[in-house]
Design an enzyme around this catalytic site. Sequence first.
Site, PDB file in Angstrom:
ATOM      1  N   GLY A  19       0.818  -1.224   0.000  1.00  0.00           N
ATOM      2  CA  GLY A  19       0.000   0.000   0.000  1.00  0.00           C
ATOM      3  C   GLY A  19       0.841   1.260   0.000  1.00  0.00           C
ATOM      4  O   GLY A  19       0.548   2.223   0.709  1.00  0.00           O
ATOM      5  N   SER A  21       1.349   3.380  -2.499  1.00  0.00           N
ATOM      6  CA  SER A  21       1.035   4.388  -3.529  1.00  0.00           C
ATOM      7  C   SER A  21       0.340   5.617  -2.971  1.00  0.00           C
ATOM      8  O   SER A  21       0.219   6.625  -3.665  1.00  0.00           O
ATOM      9  CB  SER A  21       0.167   3.762  -4.630  1.00  0.00           C
ATOM     10  N   SER A  22      -0.144   5.548  -1.738  1.00  0.00           N
ATOM     11  CA  SER A  22      -0.791   6.743  -1.177  1.00  0.00           C
ATOM     12  C   SER A  22      -0.788   6.692   0.350  1.00  0.00           C
ATOM     13  O   SER A  22      -0.414   5.677   0.949  1.00  0.00           O
ATOM     14  CB  SER A  22      -2.224   6.886  -1.719  1.00  0.00           C
ATOM     15  N   SER A 148      -2.712  -1.731  11.947  1.00  0.00           N
ATOM     16  CA  SER A 148      -4.075  -2.015  12.409  1.00  0.00           C
ATOM     17  C   SER A 148      -4.811  -0.687  12.469  1.00  0.00           C
ATOM     18  O   SER A 148      -4.747   0.129  11.540  1.00  0.00           O
ATOM     19  CB  SER A 148      -3.996  -2.716  13.768  1.00  0.00           C
ATOM     20  N   TYR A 162     -14.961  -3.341   8.923  1.00  0.00           N
ATOM     21  CA  TYR A 162     -13.605  -2.795   9.002  1.00  0.00           C
ATOM     22  C   TYR A 162     -13.016  -3.095  10.391  1.00  0.00           C
ATOM     23  O   TYR A 162     -11.905  -3.622  10.514  1.00  0.00           O
ATOM     24  CB  TYR A 162     -13.628  -1.287   8.740  1.00  0.00           C
ATOM     25  N   LYS A 166      -9.782  -5.589  11.518  1.00  0.00           N
ATOM     26  CA  LYS A 166      -8.605  -5.146  12.283  1.00  0.00           C
ATOM     27  C   LYS A 166      -8.515  -5.887  13.632  1.00  0.00           C
ATOM     28  O   LYS A 166      -7.415  -6.191  14.095  1.00  0.00           O
ATOM     29  CB  LYS A 166      -8.665  -3.626  12.506  1.00  0.00           C
ATOM     30  N   THR A 197      -5.766  10.818   4.562  1.00  0.00           N
ATOM     31  CA  THR A 197      -5.240  10.040   3.427  1.00  0.00           C
ATOM     32  C   THR A 197      -6.368   9.834   2.408  1.00  0.00           C
ATOM     33  O   THR A 197      -7.474  10.335   2.579  1.00  0.00           O
ATOM     34  CB  THR A 197      -4.769   8.640   3.893  1.00  0.00           C
TER      35      THR A 197
END
Length: 286
Positions: A19, A21-22, A148, A162, A166, A197
Amino acid sequence: MEGMGFMSGNKNQVVMLTGASSGIGKATAQWLMERGFRVYGTSRRAPGIREGQPAHSSPSGGFIEMIPLDVSSEESVENAVRTVIEREGRIDVLINNAGMGIAGSIEDTSIQEAEKQFDINFFGCLRMIRHVLPVMRRQGWGKIIFISSVAGMISIPYQSMYSASKYALEALVEALRHEVAPFGIKACLVEPGDTRTEFTSSRIIAEAAGKDSPYDNRFRKSLARMEHDEQNGVPPEKVARVIHGMILKKNPPIRRAVGFGYKTILLLKKLLPSWLVEKLVGMLYA
Ligand SMILES: NC(=O)c1ccc[n+]([C@@H]2O[C@H](COP(=O)([O-])OP(=O)(O)OC[C@H]3O[C@@H](n4cnc5c(N)ncnc54)[C@H](OP(=O)(O)O)[C@@H]3O)[C@@H](O)[C@H]2O)c1
């Protein structure tokens, strides 16, 4: 044998990061590159080092090379890990960061949507470690950091899948630490709270969570609150700094929340009676 990478401190450690790329991953890749780490950043959007993409590098000798990787594909994970091993012969640090969120009431979330959530956030990490652990065991050293969330310790209404993904990660790491310690491998969790983000714009809303849903009103209010909090959250560099701190620690603690406020909230969860914690969460998100 303690590994060369670990013995030589910061410099030259090989980091594989999902992850990148951003958001948190991108900021972490940059942060580590500037401090001399050899960073193999990965994501679905990554152009791929074999296509002649120039590496970003820093005067400290660090660099970032991007490799395409979809954590929901076993084949893709296998190829990406092989690429790093072909280039470096080792992986000192794996950062399992790739993730996304699906929001909606539990009743409105389909089984397919719930499975997708787990496929990326939980099984994505599992796929990564199943390919990286044999490498680290052979080396006799390695560190695995899992991103997490505070939602992995306090479950949030309308973000249940979600939160559950986690929580599952937290359970995995609690067991993993015992299993891999004899091989010289350390595992730990970093728990960010609201962070600015692309997570917010990438969030998937459960298909059934439309106007016809009996939860619609309350869900919309809760969603507006979470979006507002995320977009006014801390910059991702703050999380990158904590991740770097965990890399530097010889024996990292099992989990570290990002920021004094969230550390306090998690401490309160331990100290306060559960009815009070439930009431407070309800006041914010229900
Ligand atoms: N932002 C927050 O408030 C917050 C709070 C707590 C925890 N977190 C956690 O922090 C981590 C990073 O999120 P972020 O906030 O930085 O969000 P972000 O800006 O949306 O970044 C998510 C990253 O994950 C990658 N990704 C998504 N699906 C993927 C897949 N199937 N395979 C490979 N890569 C994939 C994305 O790249 P591609 O699209 O190019 O694949 C992107 O690089 C996540 O685990 C998230 O749960 C975020």
